[in-house]
Scaffold this active site. Structure first.
Site, PDB file in Angstrom:
ATOM      1  N   ILE A   1      42.243  48.219  72.283  1.00 34.50           N
ATOM      2  CA  ILE A   1      42.975  47.786  73.276  1.00 34.50           C
ATOM      3  C   ILE A   1      42.932  48.697  74.438  1.00 34.50           C
ATOM      4  CG2 ILE A   1      45.365  46.879  74.065  1.00 34.50           C
ATOM      5  CD1 ILE A   1      43.949  45.507  71.585  1.00 34.50           C
TER       6      ILE A   1
ATOM      7  N   GLN B   1      48.250  48.260  76.664  1.00 35.84           N
ATOM      8  CA  GLN B   1      48.702  48.802  75.255  1.00 35.84           C
ATOM      9  C   GLN B   1      50.243  48.623  75.427  1.00 35.84           C
ATOM     10  OE1 GLN B   1      47.060  52.784  75.222  1.00 35.84           O
ATOM     11  NE2 GLN B   1      44.870  51.965  74.742  1.00 35.84           N
TER      12      GLN B   1
ATOM     13  N   GLY C   1      51.953  45.086  71.623  1.00 37.76           N
ATOM     14  CA  GLY C   1      51.741  44.764  70.366  1.00 37.76           C
ATOM     15  C   GLY C   1      50.697  43.814  69.954  1.00 37.76           C
TER      16      GLY C   1
ATOM     17  N   MET D   1      38.317  48.964  66.893  1.00 42.16           N
ATOM     18  CA  MET D   1      39.242  48.062  67.225  1.00 42.16           C
ATOM     19  C   MET D   1      39.560  48.906  68.759  1.00 42.16           C
ATOM     20  SD  MET D   1      43.132  47.196  66.439  1.00 42.16           S
ATOM     21  CE  MET D   1      42.729  45.587  65.832  1.00 42.16           C
TER      22      MET D   1
ATOM     23  N   GLU E   1      36.923  50.282  57.683  1.00 43.17           N
ATOM     24  CA  GLU E   1      35.900  51.413  57.742  1.00 43.17           C
ATOM     25  C   GLU E   1      36.272  52.633  58.514  1.00 43.17           C
ATOM     26  OE1 GLU E   1      31.434  52.393  59.901  1.00 43.17           O
ATOM     27  OE2 GLU E   1      32.390  50.422  60.117  1.00 43.17           O
TER      28      GLU E   1
END
Length: 456
Positions: free
Chosen positions: A282, A287, A290, A280, A315
């Site tokens: 952003i 950033q 949310g 993941m 993971e």
């Protein structure tokens, strides 16, 4: 909360640490150049080594910090090319430039990595005032920055000619998100305007998407530690992409890529699957809005509706992601019957695991963490008895592995096995108590931070 004075002191300390770290980086990298240069000088026999050493010290200022030198931009229109306000820098560079995270051989260097905001076509270029090649008369060469970065990029996905790159920008207004739209959210910008974000799910079958994703995942080497590209040929990968939908100067809607998450769908007997969240990110310009929380919640909703999903795992989550996960899971569990105040105070039980798994697809280990977090949420820490019961319960869970190791050693000793080396590796009772307290304090602080967000 800290006072402004303490905040400034902390920033000053961090700045000093960073300065010392950069000095160490320069020394490490510079030693390599010193060594190679001395070997060349000796082989030619041109001058004495001591003379060469004195000369080479002149170039120490040409060892540059890649974290400051590399500049990223997400380009929405041509005016952004020269817009310094949208520059952001990498969080790390060791996966590109090595452990020292430095670049050698330039004065006034700017490494420009430009992406078109939607389709993410890439331009690589450098600008500098002087290069060590000319200063040293060709005896020392500067790092080939573009070639070094290009090694980490998929073949054919970048430009080194700015005019060619700008041609792709002319077509960027036609870019549309890939896949199926799952959700949309609005966020309030600093200037009070509303920003619209949409999340899409896409599968591997779209070749045009895979080319786009190859460019998107190049960010992870700069912003996710120990990251690596995933194998997009594997059909079990599932992709969730977040975009910002905005109006351009002509009043037409366009899309800018904001971040993504990948999920690997593991097989679970007999005809089920167990999705595992893998990566993941952003992007920095998006950033603190949310979006990571919305991505996780969207993924949950996507899989919770599928009956053949056993549970959702993660993971090797970073500490930051684990805190995000705890927040999302705790907020969702607050709505479940088994996690009501009266039920929580009865202690952890299998019914919590069953309900959280059926309703939210949470795995048992994560349910236990959520239980501890919400138990603290409902605990009156001013009540010494109530607070002590909570601490003992958490420490009992933390100490379970240690007790199992002790029992395994005792079992081996009953069979006359030599356990001297194994026992030497284990802490004694006093050491374990100190370790346990340290572990508990860290966990409780994390839980308290999450509770503050839940109550906000």
């Amino acid at each position: 909360m800290t006072t402004g004075k303490r905040t400034r002191l902390r920033r000053k300390k961090n700045k000093n640490r960073k300065s010392r770290k950069r000095t160490c980086r320069k020394r490490l990298l510079f030693q390599r150049y010193n060594y190679n240069h001395i070997l060349r000088a000796n082989s030619r026999g041109s001058r004495k080594t001591s003379t060469k050493m004195a000369q080479i010290q002149e170039y120490q200022d040409l060892v540059l910090d890649a974290l400051d030198t590399v500049e990223f931009k997400l380009i929405r229109d041509k005016a952004d090319i020269n817009n310094e306000a949208i520059i952001f820098h990498p969080a790390m560079a060791h996966q590109i430039f090595g452990e020292s995270e430095t670049i050698f051989g330039y004065q006034g260097l700017h490494v420009r990595v430009l992406y078109t905001a939607g389709p993410l076509h890439i331009y690589l270029g450098i600008e500098y005032e002087k290069r060590v090649n000319e200063i040293s008369g060709g005896e020392i060469k500067a790092d080939d920055v573009v070639a070094t970065i290009a090694q980490s990029l998929p073949d054919g996905c970048y430009f080194i000619n700015l005019d060619e790159f700008l041609k792709t920008l002319d077509k960027a207004d036609k870019f549309q998100p890939f896949g199926e739209k799952l959700s949309e959210y609005t966020r309030t910008a600093d200037d009070g305007s509303e920003r619209l974000f949409e999340i899409y799910q896409c599968d591997y079958k779209m070749s045009s998407f895979l080319k786009f994703f190859a460019r998107l995942q190049t960010f992870i080497l700069w912003f996710v530690d120990a990251a690596s590209y995933i194998d997009t040929d594997d059909a079990q990968w599932c992709y969730f992409i977040c975009y910002e939908k905005y109006k351009n100067k002509d009043g037409q809607y366009q899309y800018a890529t904001a971040g993504y998450t990948t999920v690997y769908e593991y097989y679970a007997y007999p005809q089920n699957k167990r999705p595992r969240i893998s990566q993941m990110i952003i992007l920095p310009p998006f950033q603190k809005l949310g979006l990571a929380t919305q991505l996780v919640e969207t993924i949950y909703k996507f899989y919770q509706s599928q009956k053949n999903v056993v549970d959702i795992t993660v993971e090797d989550p970073s500490e930051e992601f684990q805190r995000l996960r705890n927040f999302v899971d705790a907020r969702l569990c607050l709505e479940l019957k088994c996690f009501a105040r009266d039920e929580i105070k009865k202690g952890f039980n299998k019914e919590m695991v069953r309900e959280a798994r059926e309703a939210l697809k949470l795995n048992p280990r994560q349910v236990r963490k959520v239980y501890e977090l919400l138990r603290l949420y409902y605990t009156n820490v001013l009540d010494e008895k109530e607070y002590k019961m909570y601490r003992l319960e958490v420490k009992k869970r933390l100490n379970a592995v240690y007790y199992k190791q002790i029992k395994d050693l005792q079992k081996m000793e009953r069979y006359k096995m030599d356990t001297e080396m194994l026992r030497a590796r284990l802490p004694n009772t006093k050491q374990r108590m100190e370790q346990l307290q340290e572990e508990y304090v860290l966990i409780e602080q994390d839980y308290k931070n999450t509770i503050d967000k839940l109550r906000a």
